[in-house]
Write a protein that holds these residues in place. Structure first.
Motif, PDB file in Angstrom:
ATOM      1  N   LEU A  32       0.826  -1.202   0.000  1.00  0.00           N
ATOM      2  CA  LEU A  32       0.000   0.000   0.000  1.00  0.00           C
ATOM      3  C   LEU A  32       0.863   1.255   0.000  1.00  0.00           C
ATOM      4  N   ASP A  33       1.897   1.264   0.824  1.00  0.00           N
ATOM      5  CA  ASP A  33       2.800   2.407   0.896  1.00  0.00           C
ATOM      6  C   ASP A  33       3.488   2.647  -0.445  1.00  0.00           C
ATOM      7  N   THR A  34       4.000   1.588  -1.045  1.00  0.00           N
ATOM      8  CA  THR A  34       4.667   1.703  -2.342  1.00  0.00           C
ATOM      9  C   THR A  34       3.700   2.181  -3.420  1.00  0.00           C
ATOM     10  N   ALA A  35       2.507   1.613  -3.423  1.00  0.00           N
ATOM     11  CA  ALA A  35       1.517   1.987  -4.428  1.00  0.00           C
ATOM     12  C   ALA A  35       1.089   3.443  -4.280  1.00  0.00           C
ATOM     13  N   LYS A  36       0.970   3.909  -3.037  1.00  0.00           N
ATOM     14  CA  LYS A  36       0.587   5.316  -2.827  1.00  0.00           C
ATOM     15  C   LYS A  36       1.692   6.244  -3.309  1.00  0.00           C
ATOM     16  N   LYS A  37       2.940   5.865  -3.084  1.00  0.00           N
ATOM     17  CA  LYS A  37       4.059   6.686  -3.553  1.00  0.00           C
ATOM     18  C   LYS A  37       4.112   6.729  -5.067  1.00  0.00           C
ATOM     19  N   ASN A  38       3.817   5.587  -5.711  1.00  0.00           N
ATOM     20  CA  ASN A  38       3.882   5.498  -7.168  1.00  0.00           C
ATOM     21  C   ASN A  38       2.589   5.910  -7.848  1.00  0.00           C
ATOM     22  N   THR A  46      -7.058   0.496  -4.060  1.00  0.00           N
ATOM     23  CA  THR A  46      -6.557   0.933  -2.759  1.00  0.00           C
ATOM     24  C   THR A  46      -7.526   0.531  -1.662  1.00  0.00           C
ATOM     25  N   ALA A  47      -8.806   0.758  -1.874  1.00  0.00           N
ATOM     26  CA  ALA A  47      -9.821   0.394  -0.883  1.00  0.00           C
ATOM     27  C   ALA A  47      -9.842  -1.117  -0.655  1.00  0.00           C
ATOM     28  N   ALA A  48      -9.696  -1.895  -1.711  1.00  0.00           N
ATOM     29  CA  ALA A  48      -9.677  -3.352  -1.586  1.00  0.00           C
ATOM     30  C   ALA A  48      -8.463  -3.809  -0.783  1.00  0.00           C
ATOM     31  N   LEU A  49      -7.317  -3.246  -1.066  1.00  0.00           N
ATOM     32  CA  LEU A  49      -6.094  -3.602  -0.341  1.00  0.00           C
ATOM     33  C   LEU A  49      -6.211  -3.211   1.129  1.00  0.00           C
ATOM     34  N   GLU A  50      -6.737  -2.034   1.392  1.00  0.00           N
ATOM     35  CA  GLU A  50      -6.937  -1.598   2.782  1.00  0.00           C
ATOM     36  C   GLU A  50      -7.910  -2.536   3.502  1.00  0.00           C
ATOM     37  N   GLY A  51      -8.948  -2.983   2.804  1.00  0.00           N
ATOM     38  CA  GLY A  51      -9.900  -3.926   3.388  1.00  0.00           C
ATOM     39  C   GLY A  51      -9.243  -5.259   3.710  1.00  0.00           C
TER      40      GLY A  51
END
Length: 66
Positions: A32-38, A46-51
């Motif tokens: 999630l951190d890497t994806a948010k940076k990129n 993002t919502a699915a991963l956070e879930g």
């Protein structure tokens, strides 16, 4: 959720399950951190991963010894 069946498993098996859930949460947070940076995930992804991270953490907490 009734965790008595889990609590009856050998301690070594319980630890494997808890470690696996810990690893899943950590890997999800890193992804999630890497994806948010990129900016590589859509808001739905993002919502699915956070879930997924939240559910793994909740399950881990239910199985933790009291």
């Amino acid at each position: 959720m009734d965790t008595t069946s889990f609590q009856r498993l050998p301690q070594s098996i319980q630890q494997v399950v808890l470690d696996g859930l810990d690893n899943e949460v950590q890997a999800g947070l890193e992804k999630l951190d890497t994806a948010k940076k990129n900016g590589s995930l859509t808001s739905e992804q993002t919502a699915a991963l956070e879930g997924d991270i939240r559910r793994a953490a909740e399950l881990r907490n239910r199985f933790s010894p009291a």
